[in-house]
Design a protein around this motif. Structure first.
Motif, PDB file in Angstrom:
ATOM      1  N   ILE A   1      30.303  19.524  40.860  1.00 58.59           N
ATOM      2  CA  ILE A   1      29.333  18.407  40.863  1.00 58.59           C
ATOM      3  C   ILE A   1      28.083  18.804  41.646  1.00 58.59           C
ATOM      4  CG2 ILE A   1      28.951  16.050  41.682  1.00 58.59           C
ATOM      5  CD1 ILE A   1      31.944  15.530  41.108  1.00 58.59           C
ATOM      6  N   ILE A   2      28.294  19.474  42.816  1.00 56.14           N
ATOM      7  CA  ILE A   2      27.158  19.901  43.635  1.00 56.14           C
ATOM      8  C   ILE A   2      26.287  20.905  42.864  1.00 56.14           C
ATOM      9  CG2 ILE A   2      26.522  21.197  45.720  1.00 56.14           C
ATOM     10  CD1 ILE A   2      29.026  19.992  47.048  1.00 56.14           C
ATOM     11  N   ALA A   3      26.952  21.820  42.137  1.00 59.65           N
ATOM     12  CA  ALA A   3      26.214  22.806  41.354  1.00 59.65           C
ATOM     13  C   ALA A   3      25.348  22.142  40.286  1.00 59.65           C
ATOM     14  CB  ALA A   3      27.182  23.791  40.717  1.00 59.65           C
ATOM     15  N   LEU A   4      25.903  21.109  39.628  1.00 56.14           N
ATOM     16  CA  LEU A   4      25.112  20.393  38.614  1.00 56.14           C
ATOM     17  C   LEU A   4      23.897  19.719  39.242  1.00 56.14           C
ATOM     18  CD1 LEU A   4      27.867  18.735  36.374  1.00 56.14           C
ATOM     19  CD2 LEU A   4      26.337  20.624  35.776  1.00 56.14           C
ATOM     20  N   GLU A   5      24.095  19.098  40.425  1.00 60.22           N
ATOM     21  CA  GLU A   5      22.977  18.429  41.095  1.00 60.22           C
ATOM     22  C   GLU A   5      21.878  19.441  41.443  1.00 60.22           C
ATOM     23  OE1 GLU A   5      24.778  16.560  44.418  1.00 60.22           O
ATOM     24  OE2 GLU A   5      25.590  14.851  43.279  1.00 60.22           O
ATOM     25  N   ARG A   6      22.269  20.616  41.944  1.00 60.56           N
ATOM     26  CA  ARG A   6      21.273  21.624  42.294  1.00 60.56           C
ATOM     27  C   ARG A   6      20.551  22.142  41.055  1.00 60.56           C
ATOM     28  NH1 ARG A   6      24.491  25.219  46.906  1.00 60.56           N
ATOM     29  NH2 ARG A   6      24.506  23.591  48.529  1.00 60.56           N
ATOM     30  N   LYS A   7      21.273  22.252  39.962  1.00 60.35           N
ATOM     31  CA  LYS A   7      20.656  22.686  38.713  1.00 60.35           C
ATOM     32  C   LYS A   7      19.565  21.695  38.283  1.00 60.35           C
ATOM     33  CE  LYS A   7      21.823  23.687  33.861  1.00 60.35           C
ATOM     34  NZ  LYS A   7      21.182  22.520  33.255  1.00 60.35           N
TER      35      LYS A   7
ATOM     36  N   LYS B   1      13.719  20.236  37.765  1.00 60.60           N
ATOM     37  CA  LYS B   1      12.568  19.375  38.082  1.00 60.60           C
ATOM     38  C   LYS B   1      11.473  20.172  38.783  1.00 60.60           C
ATOM     39  CE  LYS B   1      15.215  15.045  38.429  1.00 60.60           C
ATOM     40  NZ  LYS B   1      15.687  13.962  39.340  1.00 60.60           N
ATOM     41  N   GLN B   2      11.889  21.041  39.716  1.00 59.31           N
ATOM     42  CA  GLN B   2      10.901  21.880  40.402  1.00 59.31           C
ATOM     43  C   GLN B   2      10.186  22.796  39.420  1.00 59.31           C
ATOM     44  OE1 GLN B   2      13.289  23.826  43.330  1.00 59.31           O
ATOM     45  NE2 GLN B   2      13.076  22.195  44.860  1.00 59.31           N
TER      46      GLN B   2
END
Length: 777
Positions: free
Chosen positions: A494-500, A505-506
């Motif tokens: 889940i954390i990996a998806l959020e960082r992706k 966006k960046q």
């Protein structure tokens, strides 16, 4: 049968070793007798190896045959062949070095390839590195600079792995030599000075006499190469200083070929300073030494240099008969150079000498022979480019980004591998527990069946039951731990998806910013149609090719008029993309202020003020990264009333195609491209800043001026994936298309670029910004 075989082999040995037998008959007889009496293959192998060693300095070909035959006996023996493999590798390496000195490059390369494989099997990193250096030297002689550079870098990594300082210093020096051939003299000096520092540090500490000779030889080559780089940078004082340092060391260690090389380089500096008498004297000294040592590369190089010197003497001679005698002498030396270069396959020297031959025949009026030499020159040039598979400098500039990407990929692969191992471990635990439970149950049933009547058996059974309960609890605990690990893995996913999502966006924000930067840069670029129309130059008299590598560009073009003067320029800023675009916008802003507000129209004065403003704006000093930021520029000021023209250049030349073309042959007329050399320094802080040179140019109606950056010539493409080449292919293209109307010529140049970069349906990546401005007066 064995006796017959031994006698037959002995006949081959004696036949191959005539030179050996003549030089040392006693030892030859002794070794031959030992070979006849030998009863094992290992002894025969040793004898043949020793015979090859004795013969190596007399007849390398026969020596090579003996080594190969010795290796066959060594393989047939049942003893350890490692010592024989090392013996063979060391011997073949020495023969390979001898072949290279004789100009037998193909045979030398084949031997070094074979030897490298043997050393790799023996895990001898030092010798592998030496083979890589020798292969790099051979490809350097051939002109295969990309392959040579790769070999030197591979050797450097090997030397660094084992901490061999002399090897590291030699590789740094060789790498600098390749960059020198690629005309990147700043990069060459960086590597040569790094090499010299290592050798100087070694020389300062106590060393055995043999090591001192090696260190002094390496340092002498560094000083020589530094002198060559300074000569190419037009600093003859420093060139002579380092040539003399090199010559002193070479005389100290009695390096004859090195001394000859020093004489040759000093002669070139004399010739540059127009001291032709001194130059000829030093060239003749170099030839005498090279003829004594039989150094074929040196002979073809110096003969070519002497030929060019006599061409210069002919150009400066007022008397026609004396000029013709100089040309005849130049012809003799050029033909010698060509003959030797063909014999040893030294393509760069062959190309250079053929160019001199073409020029000599042309000046003598032998136009048929000049045309034939020009055709040979073009064929050799094509052959060199076909060997040049890629550009080492382009590879070096992208290596850092590729390594970063590779680290990310490796990190992800390691994470995936860890995850797979955890899953596999969990499966093994479950299977093991299941098997253990099954075995425990079977064992319990067997014990109950056969020990039911015995109390001792019942006691043991009770004990086993307790163990089973304990194992069950352990299994339950392990299953709980597995569930916890599963939850942790799901949380990490889940954390990996959020960082992706954050990274995407960046990336979108950055893309939006770059697109807006392109809008701003496009708005700042001048409207050439409007500017040229105001001074009477219509749309059919100019073209502009502007191809940024990225969304925004580090190249820019700019034009304006002041009174009767039309000022036009093309500039190539440091870098490309966003950094380059910022520098280009700064450049256009400063140009507008200098020309329109300060009323400066002389191109040299414009460059002077622009350089001063850039140094102040970027706070450039003698330290730090900032001193390398700036731009290369070609700028003209054309007076529309009287056709007078002023020009100045910073690292970018001006090409002019005159209205009346020169005809090289009846069947293939080509327009002559006249080139005006720039000042070799950027518009920025530089190690040797001098005033920019102002050139007055007489123009006639119909003359064509070309201002450009280096992006077109540096582009990879075509059937071999090589550079287009600025000073041959691009100049030839402009020459061939100058009979077209100006606008059509621009379209043809752009079409040629698209064909080159997409050759055979394989589109190569554009490596730099491309800008070409053509103007017909």
């Amino acid at each position: 049968m064995k006796r017959f075989y031994s006698l037959a082999l002995l006949f081959v040995i004696i036949t191959a070793g005539v030179g050996f037998a003549e030089s040392t008959p006693t030892k030859a007889d002794s070794l031959i007798n030992l070979f006849v009496k030998a009863k094992s293959d290992s002894v025969r192998a040793r004898i043949l190896f020793e015979m090859g060693d004795e013969l190596r300095g007399v007849d390398t070909d026969s020596s090579l045959s003996l080594y190969n035959k010795a290796w066959e006996f060594a393989k047939k023996s049942k003893l350890d062949t490692i010592p024989y493999a090392r013996w063979k590798a060391n011997a073949l390496r020495e023969i390979g070095l001898a072949f290279r000195k004789q100009g037998r490059f193909d045979e030398a390369l084949a031997l070094h390839e074979e030897v490298q494989v043997i050393y790799q099997v023996l895990n001898d990193t030092l010798r592998v590195a030496q083979c890589l250096v020798n292969k790099g030297n051979i490809h350097y002689n051939w002109g295969n600079y990309d392959v040579s550079l790769q070999n030197y870098f591979d050797a450097l990594r090997s030397y660094e792995a084992i901490g061999n300082v002399i090897g590291i210093a030699d590789c740094q020096n060789n790498i600098g030599s390749v960059y020198k051939e690629m005309e990147d003299f700043d990069k060459a000096l960086e590597h040569h000075f790094a090499s010299a520092k290592l050798f100087e540090d070694l020389l300062a500490s106590p060393k055995p006499a043999s090591d001192l000779v090696t260190i002094k030889r390496g340092l002498s080559y560094c000083y020589n190469n530094i002198g060559v780089a300074y000569w190419n940078l037009n600093d003859n004082r420093k060139a002579i200083e380092y040539y003399q340092k090199s010559l002193n060391l070479k005389n100290d260690i009695e390096d004859k070929n090195g001394v000859a090389q020093g004489y040759n380089n000093i002669a070139i500096v004399f010739a540059t300073d127009e001291d032709y008498t001194g130059a000829i004297a030093f060239f003749k000294k170099a030839l005498e030494v090279y003829m004594q040592t039989g150094h074929m590369n040196g002979l073809t190089m110096v003969n070519g240099n002497v030929a060019y010197l006599y061409i210069l003497l002919a150009d400066n001679e007022q008397n026609a008969n004396s000029s013709r005698r100089y040309l005849q002498t130049a012809l003799e030396y050029a033909q010698k150079s060509i003959s030797i270069a063909k014999e040893i396959g030294a393509t760069p020297y062959l190309l250079e000498a053929t160019g001199y031959l073409k020029l000599i025949y042309f000046k003598l009026g032998n136009f048929a022979q000049a045309y034939e030499a020009a055709t040979q020159f073009i064929d050799i040039q094509k052959e060199m480019f076909n060997k040049d598979k890629a550009n080492a400098l382009a590879e070096a500039s992208t290596r850092y980004e590729n390594e970063k990407k590779q680290l990310v990929i490796e990190s992800m692969q390691k994470e995936n591998h860890l995850f797979e191992r955890q899953i596999l471990l969990q499966r093994l635990i479950i299977v093991s527990v299941s098997v253990l439970l099954l075995l425990t149950i079977v064992l319990s049933l067997v014990l109950i069946r056969y020990t039911r009547q015995k109390k001792e058996a019942n006691s043991k059974l009770s004990q086993h039951n307790e163990e089973i309960l304990q194992q069950k609890e352990e299994i339950i605990a392990q299953l709980d731990e597995i569930d916890a690990q599963k939850s942790e893995i799901e949380q990490l996913y889940i954390i990996a998806l959020e960082r992706k999502n954050i990274l995407e966006k960046q990336r979108d924000n950055i893309d939006d910013s770059i697109r807006y930067a392109k809008f701003i840069q496009s708005a700042v670029l001048p409207d050439l149609k409007s500017v040229y129309k105001e001074v009477g130059i219509d749309d059919s008299s100019y073209f502009i090719m502007y191809r940024p590598k990225d969304v925004v560009s580090g190249d820019f073009y700019w034009a304006t008029h002041k009174d009767d003067w039309l000022i036009s320029t093309v500039a190539d800023c440091t870098g490309h993309g966003v950094p380059g675009s910022l520098m280009s916008m700064l450049g256009m802003s400063l140009l507008k202020e200098i020309v329109l507000k300060n009323n400066v129209v002389n191109p040299a004065e414009i460059l002077e003020e622009l350089r001063s403003n850039i140094i102040d704006s970027l706070r450039q000093t003698d330290e730090g990264r900032g001193q390398r930021d700036g731009m290369d520029m070609s700028i003209i000021a054309y007076n529309v009333k009287n056709n007078s023209c002023l020009w100045a250049g910073a690292n970018i030349p001006l090409w002019i195609v005159r209205r009346t073309p020169q005809v090289y042959s009846i069947d293939s007329p080509l327009s002559f491209v006249e080139e005006i050399k720039p000042d070799f320094m950027p518009v920025a802080a530089h190690i040797n800043m001098k005033p920019f040179t102002s050139h007055n140019i007489d123009l006639m109606s119909g003359d064509r001026l070309f201002l450009f950056s280096d992006g077109y010539g540096d582009q990879f493409g075509g059937p071999e994936g090589k550079k287009f080449n600025m000073y041959s292919a691009l100049k030839r293209l402009i020459s061939q298309t100058s009979s077209l109307p100006m606008v059509e010529q621009g379209k043809e140049i752009e079409s040629n670029f698209d064909t080159w970069i997409t050759f055979g349906g394989n589109r190569y990546e554009q490596i730099d910004d491309v800008t070409i401005l053509g103007i017909m007066v």
